[in-house]
Design an enzyme around this catalytic site. Structure first.
Site: not given
Ligand SMILES: NC(=O)c1ccc[n+]([C@@H]2O[C@H](COP(=O)([O-])OP(=O)(O)OC[C@H]3O[C@@H](n4cnc5c(N)ncnc54)[C@H](OP(=O)(O)O)[C@@H]3O)[C@@H](O)[C@H]2O)c1
Length: 292
Positions: A10, A12, A35, A59, A61, A126
């Site tokens: 991802g 970050l 997972d 996450a 997102t 979220y």
């Protein structure tokens, strides 16, 4: 240190990998290999690898999609972090979890920032997941770091900076950008360096970590257009005009109070980092947006 990093593909996570690999042994299983919603896999992995630190950049997102509140979304964003926190407690690893400015309602009058001990009041599903994930981490892991951040951009994945560049490059003459919301654009590379600093100094507890200073998305877009000399006209617009499923906080400004009190804050002014990022990657992003 031996570090297990989840979510390394991802935005970050990829910068955390880049930064941490320089001084540490970093294991980066894919979401297929580990997972985080699978308790048995999480426990087996933590047992096998004996990591000193586990970092969770994984996450789901998509803030608007999360409004659907499907059970699997909650699993990824709440049960995943809980599995990891419990596993870290069992195998004596430090757990680093990433949370968000969206845990707050954003109703403080500007320019009042949110501090680490302000009560969370999420507006969106979220944001609610993020609050629940924080509770799960605090309840289950005796040695944790929760990093709340926001308005991330970087080289990997979709983000605001890339979206402005690609819309400008597609010869959109006019772009309407929100001018009544406030936050701190934060470069994932800088945040990764901040996470490294926290780990190496045995940080503990909850930390806000965003760039210094704040702006509106309209000002942010203005800084991108100016730096890259993009030929597009920006027009200020209101959050109310956007038809988005999830409500957003107006005031997303976080103060890095705990980092500063502990002498650990390395976050820079948002404009300084944006300029650095665009100097380094601007031409590449323009080429990418043109499909070349
Ligand atoms: N983006 C922002 O502006 C922002 C703001 C505040 C906080 N945050 C938080 O910062 C963290 C990183 O965000 P990001 O924008 O870098 O995320 P991202 O680019 O959307 O990446 C998410 C990562 O999670 C992995 N993942 C998803 N489901 C998984 C599962 N079940 N098991 C293992 N891995 C899984 C994905 O792997 P695959 O690619 O293989 O699916 C991917 O590597 C998240 O906690 C996010 O909530 C982000």
């Amino acid at each position: 240190m031996k570090i297990l990093l989840l979510g390394s593909s991802g935005m970050l996570g990829s910068d955390c990998k880049l930064v941490l690999e320089k001084n540490h042994e970093v294991l980066t299983p894919s979401s297929k290999e580990v997972d985080i919603i699978r308790w048995d896999t999480v426990i087996e992995t933590l047992d096998q690898v004996s990591a000193d630190v586990v970092i969770n950049c994984a996450a789901f997102t998509d803030v608007d999609a999360c409004q659907a509140d499907e059970p699997w979304m909650r699993k990824v964003n709440v049960e995943g972090p809980r599995n990891l926190a419990q596993g870290c407690a069992r195998f004596h690893a430090k757990f680093v979890h990433i949370s968000s400015d969206y845990v707050f309602a954003g109703k403080k009058a500007m320019p009042q920032p949110y501090f680490e001990d302000d009560p969370p009041r999420p507006l969106s599903v979220y944001g609610k997941y993020k609050v629940e994930s924080e509770v799960a981490v605090r309840d289950n892991s005796p040695n944790y770091i929760i990093v709340r951040t926001g308005w991330l951009y970087g080289l990997t994945g979709k983000n605001f900076v890339k979206s402005i560049i690609s819309q400008a490059v597609q010869k959109r003459k006019k772009l309407e950008v929100v001018s009544d919301q406030y936050g701190s654009p934060t470069w994932t590379y800088r945040l990764a360096l901040q996470i490294k600093k926290l780990i190496e100094n045995d940080g503990r507890g909850t930390y806000h970590a965003t760039s210094e200073g704040f702006c509106t998305p309209y000002e942010w877009a203005g800084a991108i257009v100016e730096k890259l000399d993009l030929k597009v006209k920006l027009e200020p617009s209101s959050m109310k005009n956007l038809q988005r499923a999830a409500p957003r906080p107006v005031n997303c400004v976080l103060e890095n109070r705990n980092l500063k009190e502990q002498g650990l804050n390395i976050m820079r002014a948002w404009r300084e980092d944006l300029d650095l990022f665009l100097e380094k990657y601007g031409s590449e992003l323009i080429r990418e947006a043109k499909g070349k």
